[in-house]
Design an enzyme around this catalytic site. Structure first.
Site, mmCIF file in Angstrom:
data_model
loop_
_atom_site.group_PDB
_atom_site.id
_atom_site.type_symbol
_atom_site.label_atom_id
_atom_site.label_comp_id
_atom_site.label_asym_id
_atom_site.label_seq_id
_atom_site.Cartn_x
_atom_site.Cartn_y
_atom_site.Cartn_z
ATOM 1 N N ASN A 147 43.650 4.754 56.429
ATOM 2 C CA ASN A 147 42.440 4.010 56.030
ATOM 3 C C ASN A 147 41.293 4.939 55.642
ATOM 4 O O ASN A 147 40.138 4.520 55.618
ATOM 5 C CB ASN A 147 42.023 3.010 57.123
ATOM 6 N N ARG A 285 31.881 7.924 64.391
ATOM 7 C CA ARG A 285 31.878 7.373 65.742
ATOM 8 C C ARG A 285 30.428 7.329 66.236
ATOM 9 O O ARG A 285 29.661 8.271 66.016
ATOM 10 C CB ARG A 285 32.721 8.219 66.701
ATOM 11 N N GLN A 314 32.567 -0.842 72.118
ATOM 12 C CA GLN A 314 33.004 -1.867 71.175
ATOM 13 C C GLN A 314 33.856 -2.888 71.897
ATOM 14 O O GLN A 314 34.836 -2.470 72.513
ATOM 15 C CB GLN A 314 33.767 -1.248 70.006
ATOM 16 N N HIS A 333 32.756 -2.953 63.246
ATOM 17 C CA HIS A 333 33.680 -1.875 62.874
ATOM 18 C C HIS A 333 34.813 -2.433 61.992
ATOM 19 O O HIS A 333 35.858 -2.841 62.492
ATOM 20 C CB HIS A 333 34.255 -1.257 64.160
HETATM 21 P P1 NAD Z 1 40.315 14.409 59.114
HETATM 22 O O1 NAD Z 1 41.063 14.938 60.275
HETATM 23 O O2 NAD Z 1 40.965 14.434 57.763
HETATM 24 O O3 NAD Z 1 38.919 15.169 58.950
HETATM 25 C C1 NAD Z 1 38.113 15.510 60.003
HETATM 26 C C2 NAD Z 1 37.311 16.731 59.588
HETATM 27 O O4 NAD Z 1 36.307 16.955 60.584
HETATM 28 C C3 NAD Z 1 38.131 18.006 59.479
HETATM 29 O O5 NAD Z 1 37.942 18.579 58.200
HETATM 30 C C4 NAD Z 1 37.540 18.897 60.574
HETATM 31 O O6 NAD Z 1 37.561 20.266 60.258
HETATM 32 C C5 NAD Z 1 36.127 18.355 60.658
HETATM 33 N N1 NAD Z 1 35.426 18.676 61.896
HETATM 34 C C6 NAD Z 1 35.850 18.529 63.167
HETATM 35 N N2 NAD Z 1 34.914 18.962 64.034
HETATM 36 C C7 NAD Z 1 33.858 19.360 63.298
HETATM 37 C C8 NAD Z 1 32.592 19.915 63.606
HETATM 38 N N3 NAD Z 1 32.239 20.128 64.881
HETATM 39 N N4 NAD Z 1 31.754 20.212 62.606
HETATM 40 C C9 NAD Z 1 32.121 20.021 61.308
HETATM 41 N N5 NAD Z 1 33.323 19.503 60.941
HETATM 42 C C10 NAD Z 1 34.178 19.177 61.927
HETATM 43 O O7 NAD Z 1 39.904 12.916 59.513
HETATM 44 P P2 NAD Z 1 39.415 11.735 58.575
HETATM 45 O O8 NAD Z 1 40.558 10.901 58.149
HETATM 46 O O9 NAD Z 1 38.505 12.273 57.541
HETATM 47 O O10 NAD Z 1 38.603 10.884 59.659
HETATM 48 C C11 NAD Z 1 37.436 11.425 60.269
HETATM 49 C C12 NAD Z 1 36.954 10.505 61.363
HETATM 50 O O11 NAD Z 1 36.487 9.280 60.801
HETATM 51 C C13 NAD Z 1 38.023 10.053 62.364
HETATM 52 O O12 NAD Z 1 38.248 11.014 63.372
HETATM 53 C C14 NAD Z 1 37.435 8.795 62.916
HETATM 54 O O13 NAD Z 1 36.591 9.075 64.018
HETATM 55 C C15 NAD Z 1 36.598 8.255 61.778
HETATM 56 N N6 NAD Z 1 37.232 7.062 61.172
HETATM 57 C C16 NAD Z 1 36.539 5.899 61.168
HETATM 58 C C17 NAD Z 1 37.124 4.767 60.646
HETATM 59 C C18 NAD Z 1 36.372 3.466 60.578
HETATM 60 O O14 NAD Z 1 36.995 2.416 60.445
HETATM 61 N N7 NAD Z 1 35.053 3.484 60.639
HETATM 62 C C19 NAD Z 1 38.436 4.806 60.154
HETATM 63 C C20 NAD Z 1 39.073 6.032 60.122
HETATM 64 C C21 NAD Z 1 38.481 7.146 60.659
#
Ligand code: NAD
Length: 392
Positions: A147, A285, A314, A333
């Site tokens: 997603n 988050r 949530q 959400h």
């Molecule tokens: P991903 O693993 O592809 O990307 C996460 C990125 O965060 C990575 O590039 C990582 O290096 C970076 N990162 C981690 N810690 C960091 C820090 N301290 N400073 C800077 N960068 C940092 O994940 P994604 O698919 O892009 O998803 C990211 C987040 O989005 C998920 O972990 C989730 O919490 C959230 N999400 C929300 C929904 C929603 O419905 N709202 C859905 C999917 C994901």
């Protein structure tokens, strides 16, 4: 035979199934980085159906029961006498969606001695106590990329909604008014603004790509710097940390996972260092920002707007201050649970279960914790505080 407990959000108030707005969803051929879509042996649902609510059962019941496994589906997840707490005691697998998270705390893990797999239907496994899962040898997995684009689209929508003051203008139209001056007094063009993302992973990069045609100046920070080619293609300015980025932009969109490094990152001080009238969009988050500091910054005008779809806990209480704070464009959400996304993460959940029940390895990119340590995507994107030996 395994017992699988699945925590899903309640059915629509007007009954299940809903009357669908469209008859089909587009068929995709792969994810933008070349990762293949979920590859279950079969599915027992029609893509485009509501799968994430209790009656949708993620389309899993026929498959699991045909193999003799037990599936328990509930939305009753909180409080001491919850169905989740009762059923978890002898469960082998817990499935939960971040939209209606089954908080798998250390206490709950201690009371679930048979639990071996905590599966996130979607992306973002911070509702699982990662340290406790590592210590208990529980595998944590999610459907990486399922997603990500859904969320990126939502983030772009909310950036535009805030900057262009969409919701107040819509309310004037709905309520019979024609209040141009009231509507435009807070409306701007995005063009020319400095827009930055915190984390340029799958979602963050998709947001950057979608914003590039708006003729904005794009910024990002991430633990892993993107290639010089990508930076040049999108005209990106890299910042070594969130502090540097926050000072340099008008709009921040947050896309990092919640883990010890990012918890409470946007506190009073960081928000105070931003340009007056900045916008924050957070679809990552809720606990990455300080809840009350956001409210105060909106009230003082330090922030011109805050939008997103993630809350804590949530569901949030009816009197959660983000429901009524000024200049917000919050949604529940929902961004990662469009009918399009559900088809992908339900198929991914089935793929993971098929592999796990057959004793086959789970795809590396789906893993957050495995074998008592961070693994796969978890090793790349998360940190843990105990036994955190990142996988090689
Ligand atoms: P991903 O693993 O592809 O990307 C996460 C990125 O965060 C990575 O590039 C990582 O290096 C970076 N990162 C981690 N810690 C960091 C820090 N301290 N400073 C800077 N960068 C940092 O994940 P994604 O698919 O892009 O998803 C990211 C987040 O989005 C998920 O972990 C989730 O919490 C959230 N999400 C929300 C929904 C929603 O419905 N709202 C859905 C999917 C994901």
């Amino acid at each position: 035979m395994a017992k699988i407990v699945c925590v899903l959000y309640p059915d629509p108030v007007n009954g299940f199934p809903p009357r669908y707005a469209r008859d089909s969803i587009p068929v995709l051929t792969g994810y933008p980085n070349g990762q293949t879509l979920p590859t279950p042996a079969d599915i027992d649902f029609t893509p485009g159906e509501l799968l994430g609510s209790v009656s949708g059962e993620l389309g899993l019941r026929a498959f699991l029961e045909a193999r003799g496994h037990t599936l328990v589906v509930t939305s009753d997840k909180d409080g001491p006498d919850s169905v989740l707490d009762r059923e978890l005691q002898d469960a082998d697998v817990l499935i939960s969606q971040p939209f209606w998270p089954a908080y798998l705390s250390a206490e709950r893990i201690a009371k679930a001695p048979q639990l071996k797999l905590a599966l996130t239907a979607g992306i973002g496994s911070d509702h699982v106590d990662i340290d406790a899962a590592i210590a208990a040898g529980i595998t944590v997995a999610e459907e990486t990329y399922s997603n990500s684009i859904s969320v990126a689209e939502h983030a772009v929508m909310q950036i535009l909604a805030l900057v262009r003051n969409f919701l107040p203008a819509h309310r004037w139209a709905e309520q019979g008014g024609w209040n141009i001056a009231d509507s435009v007094s807070r409306a701007y063009d995005l063009e020319g603004m400095d827009v930055g993302v915190i984390a340029a992973g799958r979602i963050g990069q998709a947001v950057l790509r979608r914003l590039a045609p708006f003729a904005v100046k794009l910024h990002y920070t991430d633990k892993h710097r993107l290639s010089a080619d990508v930076e040049a293609e999108l005209g990106l300015t890299f910042h070594p940390d969130a502090q540097s980025l926050a000072r340099a932009v008008d709009v921040v969109s947050i896309h990092a996972p919640l883990h010890p490094e990012t918890r409470n990152l946007f506190d009073e001080e960081l928000i105070g260092s931003m340009r007056r009238g900045s916008y924050i969009i957070n679809t990552a988050r809720a606990q990455i920002v300080d809840r009350d500091a956001i409210v105060r910054a909106l009230e003082s005008g330090q922030l011109a707007g805050y939008a997103g779809d993630v809350w804590y806990p949530q569901p949030p209480a009816p009197d959660h201050p983000w429901r009524t704070m000024p200049n917000n464009a919050m949604t529940p959400h929902v961004s990662g649970s469009t009918l399009s996304a559900q088809a992908r993460y339900a198929a991914g959940t089935r793929e993971i279960l098929e592999d796990w029940l057959d004793g086959k390895p789970i795809r590396d990119e789906y893993l957050i914790v495995d074998g008592g340590r961070l693994a796969g995507t978890g090793a790349a994107s998360y940190t843990a505080t105990v036994n955190a030996t990142p996988a090689a």
